[in-house]
Structures are given as structure tokens and as C-alpha cells.
Design an enzyme around this catalytic site. Sequence first.
Site, mmCIF file in Angstrom:
data_model
loop_
_atom_site.group_PDB
_atom_site.id
_atom_site.type_symbol
_atom_site.label_atom_id
_atom_site.label_comp_id
_atom_site.label_asym_id
_atom_site.label_seq_id
_atom_site.Cartn_x
_atom_site.Cartn_y
_atom_site.Cartn_z
ATOM 1 N N ASN A 157 0.938 -1.419 -0.042
ATOM 2 C CA ASN A 157 0.076 -0.017 0.065
ATOM 3 C C ASN A 157 0.951 1.230 0.107
ATOM 4 O OD1 ASN A 157 -1.933 2.041 0.465
ATOM 5 N ND2 ASN A 157 -2.347 1.497 2.392
ATOM 6 N N LYS A 213 0.037 4.250 -0.330
ATOM 7 C CA LYS A 213 -0.612 5.385 0.305
ATOM 8 C C LYS A 213 -0.297 6.708 -0.676
ATOM 9 C CE LYS A 213 -0.060 3.460 4.890
ATOM 10 N NZ LYS A 213 0.191 3.445 6.347
ATOM 11 N N GLY A 237 3.036 2.243 11.536
ATOM 12 C CA GLY A 237 3.962 3.296 11.747
ATOM 13 C C GLY A 237 4.901 3.620 12.782
#
Length: 263
Positions: A13, A15, A181
Site C-alpha cells: 500500500n 498510500k 508506523g
Amino acid sequence: MGVNSRTPLIAGNWKMNLDHLQAVAFVQKLHWTLKDAKHEDGSVEVAVFPPFTDIRSVQTLIDADKIPFALGAQDVSAHDSGAYTGEVSGAFLAKLDAKYVIIGHSERREYHSEGDDIVAAKVKASLKHGLVPVICVGETAGDLEKFGASAVPVSQLEAALEGVSPKADIVVAYEPVWAIGSGQAATPQQAQDVCAALRAVVAKVLGDEAAARTRILYGGSVKSGNIASFMREPDVDGALVGGASLVVDEFAAIIRFEKHVGV
């Protein structure tokens, strides 16, 4: 539920990173890296989820060079068409040969206030247009402390699967929000416990056959140094990778987890 015959899925992903030129260069380099490592044998499915503006460019490259990567989108509209400025229909994504679409990512839930009702509507919209929804579920640190492990993800998945056909092809991604994260992933046992609970939800709502074939991914600070430990768990069928999917060598090492997992 018998022997696990589910093909592992490693999904990147991106983002809101990489423009369409950067995306093309990245996919080319990732393809070359894996090809050099002789890792394109089909034992692991690789999927990339670029920003909407990159999808056409990546699709063209994948088709032209016959790159064995699946293409996905990071979101989809609950609507087919109409006055919905800024939204992208599942029909449009299907025309671009997208296979997957991420639905209910924690960032969409938090920053765009997408609740269970919107997630459920998007799941139905993706399936209507032949897309495979990657249904994201997960809990915050506060949820974990208040409700305990798996309670919130289980509730979210139950809501997302309401009205879904037992024959539908879906993917579930467990992403503990407290790990995303942070550099601090869940332990393999924590991931396994929640993924097992999520598979039980699929069995309850869609039946044992659906539960046996549905892939459940772990997402949250996944990196090459910990992917093998997750993939040893019986109910973890792959990973939804965020930041590490933007670094070619790191993402390639995650994809090549079988070199380290001993399977």
C-alpha cells in the site's frame, strides 16, 4: 479446516506516495529485483496499490512487460456514478484491470470518518464490479485496553460481511492501529490470535468453505526482519505492507519471506 492451500499475498500500500513516473520506475525495478532472485514462480502473489493517478501507468507497464503483479486501488466509491466529486467508481477500476481494492483502512476510518456502514457499502460496491475487497479491520491502543484483543476487529468484520455472498472472493487485513508506523509490530502470537478470531467470523457469516479459502493478512510495521515470524502462523496468509513497500530492496525481501520462513 484442512491443509492450508491459500497462496500467500504480499500487498504494498503506497498510500499518497510516488507520482506516475516514479511508480513506473519502482515497478520496473521491483520486477527486475525479483526476477534476478528467481522468485517469480507463483508461490507468492504480489500486489501493488498505487495512488489513483498512477493506476493507468502501472497497468500499462504490467500488461506490456507481462509483469506478474496484481494491481489494486486504495479506495473505491460506494456509488456507481453520479454527482460525487472526487470519488472513483468500482466500474472505472475494473476497466483498468484492477483486481483488488483496499476498504476500511484505518486512515480512511480516522481521517474521513468512515464507519462500518460506509465500509459495508464499499465492500458490496467492489464485489458488484468484480473487484476483490481487502477489508481492513483493527483496533487502537485505547480499544485494546478497553475491549481486549480482537473485540473491535471482530465487530468491524461482522459489519463488513453483512449481506455478502458465501461465494464472494474477499481478503481480510488485520492492522492494529497502535502498530502502524510505530516501528513496533504486534507479536506473531498476537497476530495469530486475532487472525484466528477473524477466520472464525468468516466461518460464522459465510461458512467453513469461505473461511478455509479466505486469506487473512497482517499489517502494521511489517518489515523484512519480522515477516518470516508472522508467516509461520497458521492463520496469517500474507501482509499488507505500508512504508516498507516503498523501498524496492526491502519490499522484495518481504516478498521473498519463504527464503527465511522455512516453508
